[in-house]
Design a protein around this motif. Structure first.
Motif, PDB file in Angstrom:
ATOM      1  N   ALA A  40     -16.298  18.918 -15.235  1.00 30.77           N
ATOM      2  CA  ALA A  40     -15.721  19.497 -16.442  1.00 30.77           C
ATOM      3  C   ALA A  40     -16.341  18.817 -17.659  1.00 30.77           C
ATOM      4  N   PRO A  41     -16.310  19.477 -18.821  1.00 29.26           N
ATOM      5  CA  PRO A  41     -16.892  18.884 -20.031  1.00 29.26           C
ATOM      6  C   PRO A  41     -16.292  17.511 -20.322  1.00 29.26           C
ATOM      7  N   GLY A  42     -17.165  16.545 -20.544  1.00 29.83           N
ATOM      8  CA  GLY A  42     -16.720  15.210 -20.874  1.00 29.83           C
ATOM      9  C   GLY A  42     -16.214  14.391 -19.705  1.00 29.83           C
ATOM     10  N   LYS A  43     -16.315  14.916 -18.499  1.00 27.36           N
ATOM     11  CA  LYS A  43     -15.823  14.206 -17.320  1.00 27.36           C
ATOM     12  C   LYS A  43     -16.947  14.005 -16.320  1.00 27.36           C
ATOM     13  N   GLN A  44     -16.725  13.060 -15.418  1.00 27.92           N
ATOM     14  CA  GLN A  44     -17.688  12.823 -14.355  1.00 27.92           C
ATOM     15  C   GLN A  44     -17.556  13.885 -13.270  1.00 27.92           C
ATOM     16  N   ARG A  45     -18.650  14.089 -12.571  1.00 32.43           N
ATOM     17  CA  ARG A  45     -18.616  15.009 -11.444  1.00 32.43           C
ATOM     18  C   ARG A  45     -17.722  14.429 -10.354  1.00 32.43           C
ATOM     19  N   GLU A  46     -16.921  15.291  -9.735  1.00 30.36           N
ATOM     20  CA  GLU A  46     -15.990  14.837  -8.710  1.00 30.36           C
ATOM     21  C   GLU A  46     -16.050  15.739  -7.490  1.00 30.36           C
ATOM     22  N   LYS A  86      -5.783  26.949 -11.976  1.00 31.71           N
ATOM     23  CA  LYS A  86      -5.166  26.376 -13.161  1.00 31.71           C
ATOM     24  C   LYS A  86      -6.240  26.140 -14.227  1.00 31.71           C
ATOM     25  N   PRO A  87      -5.848  26.072 -15.489  1.00 32.07           N
ATOM     26  CA  PRO A  87      -6.850  25.791 -16.535  1.00 32.07           C
ATOM     27  C   PRO A  87      -7.633  24.502 -16.267  1.00 32.07           C
ATOM     28  N   GLU A  88      -6.990  23.525 -15.664  1.00 32.03           N
ATOM     29  CA  GLU A  88      -7.681  22.266 -15.383  1.00 32.03           C
ATOM     30  C   GLU A  88      -8.711  22.373 -14.264  1.00 32.03           C
ATOM     31  N   ASP A  89      -8.789  23.527 -13.607  1.00 26.05           N
ATOM     32  CA  ASP A  89      -9.849  23.765 -12.624  1.00 26.05           C
ATOM     33  C   ASP A  89     -11.144  24.228 -13.287  1.00 26.05           C
ATOM     34  N   THR A  90     -11.095  24.465 -14.586  1.00 24.04           N
ATOM     35  CA  THR A  90     -12.283  24.895 -15.312  1.00 24.04           C
ATOM     36  C   THR A  90     -13.367  23.838 -15.241  1.00 24.04           C
ATOM     37  N   ALA A  91     -14.536  24.230 -14.784  1.00 24.43           N
ATOM     38  CA  ALA A  91     -15.651  23.293 -14.608  1.00 24.43           C
ATOM     39  C   ALA A  91     -16.866  24.051 -14.095  1.00 24.43           C
ATOM     40  N   TRP A 103     -19.019  10.957   0.570  1.00 26.02           N
ATOM     41  CA  TRP A 103     -18.765  11.855  -0.542  1.00 26.02           C
ATOM     42  C   TRP A 103     -18.885  11.196  -1.900  1.00 26.02           C
ATOM     43  N   GLY A 104     -18.680   9.910  -1.982  1.00 26.64           N
ATOM     44  CA  GLY A 104     -18.734   9.234  -3.269  1.00 26.64           C
ATOM     45  C   GLY A 104     -20.119   8.948  -3.778  1.00 26.64           C
ATOM     46  N   ALA A 105     -21.112   9.125  -2.928  1.00 25.74           N
ATOM     47  CA  ALA A 105     -22.491   8.829  -3.319  1.00 25.74           C
ATOM     48  C   ALA A 105     -23.180  10.057  -3.890  1.00 25.74           C
ATOM     49  N   ASN A 106     -24.085   9.833  -4.803  1.00 24.05           N
ATOM     50  CA  ASN A 106     -24.929  10.899  -5.334  1.00 24.05           C
ATOM     51  C   ASN A 106     -26.088  11.074  -4.367  1.00 24.05           C
ATOM     52  N   ALA A 107     -25.896  11.964  -3.416  1.00 20.99           N
ATOM     53  CA  ALA A 107     -26.870  12.087  -2.334  1.00 20.99           C
ATOM     54  C   ALA A 107     -27.107  13.544  -1.988  1.00 20.99           C
ATOM     55  N   GLY A 108     -28.187  13.787  -1.287  1.00 24.80           N
ATOM     56  CA  GLY A 108     -28.465  15.102  -0.761  1.00 24.80           C
ATOM     57  C   GLY A 108     -29.048  16.056  -1.786  1.00 24.80           C
ATOM     58  N   SER A 109     -28.940  17.348  -1.473  1.00 21.52           N
ATOM     59  CA  SER A 109     -29.466  18.410  -2.320  1.00 21.52           C
ATOM     60  C   SER A 109     -28.329  19.096  -3.063  1.00 21.52           C
TER      61      SER A 109
END
Length: 120
Positions: A40-46, A86-91, A103-109
């Protein structure tokens, strides 16, 4: 290396549903653990949801009971069914393929992402 293309995003009203699709090509799909992430804008990828080779799933607490991840190895597809949005699912939602469910690592394609906007 696997290439991923997401589709299915869009604008939906609160309480609505969407199904995201991820098409994979270029490698043996069944070897990969598949995940859906969002940013989401201003947030980290989750991590939103993940599914292993054998179909074991994991979900973020915020989407449990509302989102369902699935995969079709014969079609080289992964899906994210989203209900009660929900609106908070916007991303921007991204499909990911990796070798292990770290899952916590920035890995893969990664795919290019698809925008989901929940708004009235």
């Amino acid at each position: 290396q696997v290439q991923l293309v997401e589709s299915g995003g869009g604008l939906v009203q609160p309480g609505g549903s969407l199904r995201l699709s991820c098409a994979a090509s270029g490698s043996i799909f069944s070897f990969y653990v598949m995940g859906w992430y969002r940013q989401a804008p201003g947030k980290q990828r989750e991590l939103v949801a993940g599914i292993t080779h054998g179909g074991v799933t994991t979900y973020a607490d915020s989407v449990k009971g509302r989102f369902t991840i699935s995969r079709d190895n014969t079609k080289k597809m992964a899906y994210l069914q989203m209900i009660s949005l929900k609106p908070e699912d916007t991303a921007v939602y991204y499909c990911n393929a990796r070798s292990l469910p770290n899952w916590g690592a920035n890995a893969g394609s990664w795919g290019q992402g698809t925008q989901v906007t929940v708004s009235s």
